[in-house]
Design a protein around this motif. Structure first.
Motif, mmCIF file in Angstrom:
data_model
loop_
_atom_site.group_PDB
_atom_site.id
_atom_site.type_symbol
_atom_site.label_atom_id
_atom_site.label_comp_id
_atom_site.label_asym_id
_atom_site.label_seq_id
_atom_site.Cartn_x
_atom_site.Cartn_y
_atom_site.Cartn_z
ATOM 1 N N THR A 285 46.862 37.881 47.127
ATOM 2 C CA THR A 285 46.121 36.666 47.449
ATOM 3 C C THR A 285 45.624 36.053 46.149
ATOM 4 O OG1 THR A 285 45.393 37.657 49.537
ATOM 5 C CG2 THR A 285 44.228 35.674 48.779
ATOM 6 N N VAL A 286 46.099 34.834 45.823
ATOM 7 C CA VAL A 286 45.749 34.172 44.564
ATOM 8 C C VAL A 286 44.410 33.454 44.740
ATOM 9 C CG1 VAL A 286 46.484 32.530 42.814
ATOM 10 C CG2 VAL A 286 48.187 33.868 44.050
ATOM 11 N N ILE A 287 43.459 33.723 43.847
ATOM 12 C CA ILE A 287 42.145 33.071 43.933
ATOM 13 C C ILE A 287 41.940 32.063 42.809
ATOM 14 C CG2 ILE A 287 41.150 35.086 45.077
ATOM 15 C CD1 ILE A 287 39.749 35.768 42.471
ATOM 16 N N ASN A 306 32.955 26.633 47.565
ATOM 17 C CA ASN A 306 33.867 26.268 48.653
ATOM 18 C C ASN A 306 35.325 26.180 48.210
ATOM 19 O OD1 ASN A 306 31.647 25.978 50.448
ATOM 20 N ND2 ASN A 306 31.239 23.939 49.584
ATOM 21 N N GLY A 307 35.567 26.040 46.903
ATOM 22 C CA GLY A 307 36.933 25.927 46.401
ATOM 23 C C GLY A 307 37.330 24.490 46.136
ATOM 24 N N LEU A 317 40.162 29.114 44.634
ATOM 25 C CA LEU A 317 40.088 29.352 46.066
ATOM 26 C C LEU A 317 38.682 29.177 46.613
ATOM 27 C CD1 LEU A 317 41.523 30.218 48.669
ATOM 28 C CD2 LEU A 317 41.023 32.601 48.050
ATOM 29 N N GLY A 318 37.678 29.639 45.907
ATOM 30 C CA GLY A 318 36.298 29.531 46.375
ATOM 31 C C GLY A 318 35.646 30.902 46.476
ATOM 32 N N ASP A 359 24.390 35.759 44.116
ATOM 33 C CA ASP A 359 25.138 34.826 43.272
ATOM 34 C C ASP A 359 26.524 35.377 42.960
ATOM 35 O OD1 ASP A 359 23.136 32.957 43.261
ATOM 36 O OD2 ASP A 359 22.238 33.671 41.396
ATOM 37 N N TYR A 360 27.129 36.041 43.962
ATOM 38 C CA TYR A 360 28.489 36.571 43.863
ATOM 39 C C TYR A 360 28.642 37.458 42.614
ATOM 40 C CZ TYR A 360 29.206 32.979 47.383
ATOM 41 O OH TYR A 360 29.098 32.212 48.499
#
Length: 463
Positions: A285-287, A306-307, A317-318, A359-360
């Motif tokens: 899966t390419v992000i 959101n991407g 991708l987001g 914050d990811y």
């Protein structure tokens, strides 16, 4: 000199004029001719004074000009000295470069010899393995005979035959073990020579291309399978999956084999489109994908959450979508890089990605790769943009070209979402501008394209 001669000529006239002027005070009844003569002498005296002042001015100008010329000569001397020292340094660099070339050539010859030796050893091992298989078949036949002879007492001749065959098999096994040990030692030596050659090639390229080599990967080593990037202006194809696969790997396991845009639905998430790249016997899966700088990655926090971009060209991708995929299990993060000399490298990490409340936050642990590591490991890295938690970046006093949505830790670090900069004339690139990969100890690798992909660590997790 002419001014001095004029002065010497006029000075007596001036003195004579002064004497005659004094005499004229006593002789007021002089004739008009005598008065006219005195007037001419006054003019000459005034002219002499003017010439004297002009002489002084010329003398000052000569002294000033002489000082300026001395300054110029001194600067020329300093320039000549600097140029001479630069020539010496250039000569030393050329000598070192020639030595590195010779050493590299010798190592390459040794490498070829070791490769040939390794191929011969492998051929011998294959022959020995075939012999071993044949011997094993004979042993199995002997075991059948021994089983039958367990009831019937074997003859002395059969016993000797069995003993000799067992001894021969043991001897062949020992011989095979010795050859395997020799081959293993040869492989270790080959790897050592290979590493030395790569280090020397890196140094050699660094000397030959002091500006451009700092902006590219060294050597001609590439990974076995080529890295394929989506071609711009290609026809966008979107595949709908009725099975609501949780990621691209699950699509591959269900029979999908073509790279492209697919709809997935991670557990507990709404369906959304992703780009799936089929490679290495699976699907990733390419992000993130950057190819030519057609998309501006200087975006806001909401855009990175959101991407943005076109899944068939350049895109991000987001964070929210990526988190919805990775929270399903353990994933591998793979980063593929290509420099401006078309050399390709990769690095893979085991990683964890936090949710929006953190914050990811990203944590990495390197697994493998063909380029030195440039991202902090075992460290919590918060994602930040210029409009969100910008104080993290401002604490580093980072220039504008370092900014961009990324897991920042300090300035002048790796930032694959930075400003895209193409080479200038003669292939030059400004250092620390554009996309680059910067190991903690090492030089900058300026990049032409990047791709970030994820894949579950357990290939059967979604079967």
């Amino acid at each position: 000199m002419k001014v001095i001669l004029v002065f010497l000529f006029i000075a007596p006239l001036a003195l004579s004029a002064t004497a005659e002027k004094d005499y004229s005070t006593f002789d007021s009844a002089a004739s008009p001719e005598t008065k006219s003569r005195f007037a001419m002498l006054d003019d000459v005296r005034i002219l002499a004074n003017g010439l004297l002042q002009l002489g002084h001015g010329l003398k000052d100008f000569v002294h000033k000009t002489k000082g300026q010329m001395n300054d110029i000569f001194q600067k020329l001397y300093i320039f000549d000295r600097s140029f001479y020292e630069l020539s010496l340094q250039t000569s030393e660099i050329k000598e070192e470069e020639e030595q590195l070339r010779q050493t590299t050539a010798r190592l390459q010859i040794n490498n070829e010899e070791i490769k040939n030796l390794s191929q011969e050893m492998n051929s011998k091992i294959e022959d020995l393995i075939q012999n071993k298989i044949q011997l094993q078949e004979k042993v199995w036949g002997l075991e059948d005979k021994v089983t039958k002879l367990a009831i019937i007492q074997p003859s002395v001749q059969d016993t000797k035959e069995i003993s000799s065959l067992k001894a021969f098999v043991e001897q062949q096994d020992n011989h095979i073990k010795q050859l395997l040990k020799i081959v293993e030692d040869q492989h270790v030596q080959l790897d050592r020579q290979h590493n030395q050659i790569m280090e020397l090639e890196d140094k050699l390229n660094h000397i030959e291309l002091q500006e451009l080599a700092e902006n590219s990967f060294t050597g001609e080593q590439t990974e076995p399978e080529a890295i394929s990037f989506p071609v711009r202006n290609a026809t966008a194809v979107t595949y709908k999956s009725d099975g609501a696969a949780p990621d691209c790997t699950a699509l591959y396991n269900s029979g999908t084999r073509s790279s492209g845009v697919y709809t997935i639905k991670p557990n507990g998430s709404e369906p959304f489109d992703v780009y799936c790249e089929m490679k290495f016997g699976s699907s990733w899966t390419v992000i993130q994908n950057r190819v030519d700088g057609s998309l501006d990655f200087n975006q806001t926090w909401d855009a990175y959450t959101n991407g943005f971009g076109d899944l068939n060209e350049e895109f991000w991708l987001g964070l929210n979508k990526t988190y919805s995929i990775t929270k399903q299990g353990d994933y591998i993060l793979r980063i593929e890089l290509q420099d401006w000399k078309e050399n390709k490298r990769y690095v893979e990490y085991a990683f964890s990605l936090g949710g929006p409340e953190t914050d990811y936050t990203l944590q990495l642990s390197r697994i493998s790769g063909s380029i030195p590591n440039a991202l902090p490991e075992q460290t919590e890295l918060r994602f930040s943009t210029a409009d969100h938690d910008a104080d993290i970046i401002n604490d580093f006093n980072c220039p504008e070209n370092y900014l961009g949505g990324w897991w920042h830790s300090e300035c002048e670090e790796t930032n694959l979402n930075g400003k895209y900069v193409a080479p200038r004339s003669r292939g030059r690139l400004d250092r620390r501008k554009g996309l680059y990969w910067k190991p903690k100890k090492g030089r900058y690798y300026l990049l032409k394209s990047t791709k970030i992909m994820i894949h579950p660590t357990d290939l059967k997790s979604f079967d």
